[in-house]
Design a protein around this motif. Structure first.
Motif, PDB file in Angstrom:
ATOM      1  N   THR A 135       0.846  -1.187   0.000  1.00  0.00           N
ATOM      2  CA  THR A 135       0.000   0.000   0.000  1.00  0.00           C
ATOM      3  C   THR A 135       0.885   1.241   0.000  1.00  0.00           C
ATOM      4  OG1 THR A 135      -1.771  -1.131   1.194  1.00  0.00           O
ATOM      5  CG2 THR A 135      -1.798   1.284   1.222  1.00  0.00           C
ATOM      6  N   GLN A 136       0.728   2.059  -1.030  1.00  0.00           N
ATOM      7  CA  GLN A 136       1.482   3.305  -1.121  1.00  0.00           C
ATOM      8  C   GLN A 136       0.645   4.434  -0.520  1.00  0.00           C
ATOM      9  OE1 GLN A 136       4.551   3.775  -2.133  1.00  0.00           O
ATOM     10  NE2 GLN A 136       5.022   1.805  -3.102  1.00  0.00           N
ATOM     11  N   ASN A 137       1.192   5.088   0.491  1.00  0.00           N
ATOM     12  CA  ASN A 137       0.520   6.202   1.159  1.00  0.00           C
ATOM     13  C   ASN A 137       1.214   7.501   0.771  1.00  0.00           C
ATOM     14  OD1 ASN A 137      -1.343   4.698   3.197  1.00  0.00           O
ATOM     15  ND2 ASN A 137       0.646   3.701   3.409  1.00  0.00           N
ATOM     16  N   TYR A 138       0.451   8.410   0.186  1.00  0.00           N
ATOM     17  CA  TYR A 138       0.992   9.684  -0.280  1.00  0.00           C
ATOM     18  C   TYR A 138       0.520  10.829   0.613  1.00  0.00           C
ATOM     19  CZ  TYR A 138       1.696   7.064  -4.647  1.00  0.00           C
ATOM     20  OH  TYR A 138       2.066   6.137  -5.588  1.00  0.00           O
ATOM     21  N   ASP A 139       1.459  11.620   1.085  1.00  0.00           N
ATOM     22  CA  ASP A 139       1.173  12.872   1.776  1.00  0.00           C
ATOM     23  C   ASP A 139       1.857  13.963   0.954  1.00  0.00           C
ATOM     24  OD1 ASP A 139       0.841  15.049   3.418  1.00  0.00           O
ATOM     25  OD2 ASP A 139       2.031  14.283   5.070  1.00  0.00           O
ATOM     26  N   ILE A 140       1.088  14.634   0.096  1.00  0.00           N
ATOM     27  CA  ILE A 140       1.656  15.574  -0.864  1.00  0.00           C
ATOM     28  C   ILE A 140       1.303  17.003  -0.467  1.00  0.00           C
ATOM     29  CG2 ILE A 140       1.642  16.309  -3.276  1.00  0.00           C
ATOM     30  CD1 ILE A 140       0.991  13.434  -4.033  1.00  0.00           C
ATOM     31  N   GLN A 141       2.323  17.814  -0.355  1.00  0.00           N
ATOM     32  CA  GLN A 141       2.152  19.226  -0.016  1.00  0.00           C
ATOM     33  C   GLN A 141       2.844  20.073  -1.076  1.00  0.00           C
ATOM     34  OE1 GLN A 141       3.837  19.427   3.953  1.00  0.00           O
ATOM     35  NE2 GLN A 141       2.811  17.497   4.471  1.00  0.00           N
ATOM     36  N   TYR A 142       2.115  21.034  -1.613  1.00  0.00           N
ATOM     37  CA  TYR A 142       2.652  21.913  -2.642  1.00  0.00           C
ATOM     38  C   TYR A 142       2.740  23.344  -2.115  1.00  0.00           C
ATOM     39  CZ  TYR A 142       2.773  18.981  -6.854  1.00  0.00           C
ATOM     40  OH  TYR A 142       3.096  18.049  -7.815  1.00  0.00           O
ATOM     41  N   THR A 143       3.876  23.968  -2.382  1.00  0.00           N
ATOM     42  CA  THR A 143       4.041  25.405  -2.162  1.00  0.00           C
ATOM     43  C   THR A 143       4.305  26.042  -3.512  1.00  0.00           C
ATOM     44  OG1 THR A 143       4.965  25.085   0.052  1.00  0.00           O
ATOM     45  CG2 THR A 143       5.352  27.207  -0.999  1.00  0.00           C
ATOM     46  N   LEU A 144       3.445  26.962  -3.889  1.00  0.00           N
ATOM     47  CA  LEU A 144       3.498  27.597  -5.207  1.00  0.00           C
ATOM     48  C   LEU A 144       3.805  29.078  -5.027  1.00  0.00           C
ATOM     49  CD1 LEU A 144       2.820  26.982  -8.300  1.00  0.00           C
ATOM     50  CD2 LEU A 144       0.601  28.044  -7.793  1.00  0.00           C
ATOM     51  N   ALA A 145       4.856  29.556  -5.702  1.00  0.00           N
ATOM     52  CA  ALA A 145       5.253  30.966  -5.596  1.00  0.00           C
ATOM     53  C   ALA A 145       5.010  31.672  -6.922  1.00  0.00           C
ATOM     54  CB  ALA A 145       6.717  31.079  -5.205  1.00  0.00           C
ATOM     55  N   ASP A 146       4.339  32.811  -6.860  1.00  0.00           N
ATOM     56  CA  ASP A 146       4.144  33.671  -8.028  1.00  0.00           C
ATOM     57  C   ASP A 146       5.458  34.426  -8.261  1.00  0.00           C
ATOM     58  OD1 ASP A 146       3.567  35.958  -9.671  1.00  0.00           O
ATOM     59  OD2 ASP A 146       1.445  35.691  -9.235  1.00  0.00           O
ATOM     60  N   VAL A 147       6.093  34.196  -9.407  1.00  0.00           N
ATOM     61  CA  VAL A 147       7.407  34.791  -9.661  1.00  0.00           C
ATOM     62  C   VAL A 147       7.333  36.309  -9.692  1.00  0.00           C
ATOM     63  CG1 VAL A 147       9.271  34.975 -11.369  1.00  0.00           C
ATOM     64  CG2 VAL A 147       8.239  32.752 -10.868  1.00  0.00           C
ATOM     65  N   LYS A 148       6.245  36.854 -10.235  1.00  0.00           N
ATOM     66  CA  LYS A 148       6.126  38.310 -10.377  1.00  0.00           C
ATOM     67  C   LYS A 148       5.884  39.004  -9.051  1.00  0.00           C
ATOM     68  CE  LYS A 148       3.632  41.873 -12.969  1.00  0.00           C
ATOM     69  NZ  LYS A 148       2.561  42.138 -13.969  1.00  0.00           N
ATOM     70  N   THR A 149       4.980  38.458  -8.231  1.00  0.00           N
ATOM     71  CA  THR A 149       4.599  39.143  -6.987  1.00  0.00           C
ATOM     72  C   THR A 149       5.298  38.586  -5.749  1.00  0.00           C
ATOM     73  OG1 THR A 149       2.735  37.656  -6.511  1.00  0.00           O
ATOM     74  CG2 THR A 149       2.317  39.540  -7.978  1.00  0.00           C
ATOM     75  N   GLY A 150       5.805  37.369  -5.842  1.00  0.00           N
ATOM     76  CA  GLY A 150       6.425  36.735  -4.687  1.00  0.00           C
ATOM     77  C   GLY A 150       5.423  36.095  -3.734  1.00  0.00           C
ATOM     78  N   LYS A 151       4.138  36.214  -4.034  1.00  0.00           N
ATOM     79  CA  LYS A 151       3.119  35.651  -3.153  1.00  0.00           C
ATOM     80  C   LYS A 151       3.140  34.131  -3.241  1.00  0.00           C
ATOM     81  CE  LYS A 151      -1.714  36.114  -1.807  1.00  0.00           C
ATOM     82  NZ  LYS A 151      -3.011  36.812  -2.068  1.00  0.00           N
ATOM     83  N   LYS A 152       2.893  33.475  -2.094  1.00  0.00           N
ATOM     84  CA  LYS A 152       2.931  32.019  -2.040  1.00  0.00           C
ATOM     85  C   LYS A 152       1.562  31.437  -1.709  1.00  0.00           C
ATOM     86  CE  LYS A 152       7.823  31.586  -0.878  1.00  0.00           C
ATOM     87  NZ  LYS A 152       8.828  31.007   0.048  1.00  0.00           N
ATOM     88  N   TYR A 153       1.295  30.275  -2.282  1.00  0.00           N
ATOM     89  CA  TYR A 153       0.043  29.564  -2.082  1.00  0.00           C
ATOM     90  C   TYR A 153       0.369  28.114  -1.713  1.00  0.00           C
ATOM     91  CZ  TYR A 153      -1.245  33.504  -5.089  1.00  0.00           C
ATOM     92  OH  TYR A 153      -1.387  34.759  -5.635  1.00  0.00           O
ATOM     93  N   THR A 154      -0.502  27.501  -0.948  1.00  0.00           N
ATOM     94  CA  THR A 154      -0.259  26.117  -0.528  1.00  0.00           C
ATOM     95  C   THR A 154      -1.473  25.234  -0.789  1.00  0.00           C
ATOM     96  OG1 THR A 154      -0.994  26.564   1.742  1.00  0.00           O
ATOM     97  CG2 THR A 154       1.362  26.811   1.268  1.00  0.00           C
ATOM     98  N   GLY A 155      -1.193  23.962  -0.985  1.00  0.00           N
ATOM     99  CA  GLY A 155      -2.236  22.947  -1.145  1.00  0.00           C
ATOM    100  C   GLY A 155      -1.684  21.617  -0.659  1.00  0.00           C
TER     101      GLY A 155
END
Length: 207
Positions: A135-155
């Motif tokens: 059984t493969q268990n995935y815990d995936i976390q993404y941090t996304l950075a807007d290159v122009k504004t520097g603002k970061k988003y997470t999922g």
């Protein structure tokens, strides 16, 4: 589109990661389901990399954490591009974003393969005539950075699927590929939806 691994190779690597011998049948994910993320007119270019990500396979490590993370990113990014969420993507080494993309994405979290050591031994003694499961268990976390504004988003999401390793499952590999692709499509939809709802992918792309 730049791609490190083609999809058939990724499925092969996934099968290697869950078995020392024999062939594997991989099921769809068991926690997430299909959704329809909000539509958008932005088709950004995304650079992606692997950050603090751990890959562990009980009973033996068949791939590095960086390789496992790169395979996940490639699968999700290709699902995003296929659905028109992004126009292209590029994998880069950790800490080597070029600043030329619209967004920079970093994967963190873990992938853990859980299996019975006893069943693996028994299966090995019978040359995998007796199957075992991983059984493969995935815990995936993404941090996304807007290159122009520097603002970061997470999922973030959690998902799991099961692989059956047995000598005569060679003919099931096409179904395994379909199931694997479906799981990463759902993973991609959920992550994209979270990032979009947090405000990402809604500004004009940098040119």
């Amino acid at each position: 589109m730049s791609s490190i691994f083609c999809r058939p190779l990724r499925v092969t690597v996934a099968a290697i990661c869950i078995g020392l011998s024999g062939c594997a049948y991989i099921t769809e994910g068991s926690k997430l389901g299909p959704i329809s993320p909000s539509a958008n007119n932005m088709k950004p270019m995304v650079e992606h990399t692997v950050g603090d990500f751990a890959f562990t396979l009980e009973g033996g490590k068949m791939a590095t954490s960086n390789l496992a993370g790169t395979l996940i990113n490639q699968s999700v990014m290709e699902a995003w591009q296929d659905k028109g969420y992004i126009r292209d993507h590029e994998a880069v080494e950790p800490g080597e974003f070029t600043g030329k993309a619209d967004y920079e994405l970093t994967l963190s979290g873990s992938q853990y393969g859980d299996s019975s050591i006893g069943m693996k031994i028994l299966s090995g003694l019978t040359l995998t005539l007796i199957p075992y499961t991983v059984t493969q268990n995935y815990d995936i976390q993404y941090t996304l950075a807007d290159v122009k504004t520097g603002k970061k988003y997470t999922g973030s999401i959690e998902e799991a699927n099961k692989g059956y390793v047995e000598l005569f499952m060679l003919f099931a590999l096409p179904f395994s590929k379909q199931n694997q692709d479906a799981m990463f499509e759902w993973i991609g939809d959920h992550l994209y939806d979270q990032l979009y709802r947090n405000g990402a992918f809604q500004a004009a792309p940098v040119r």
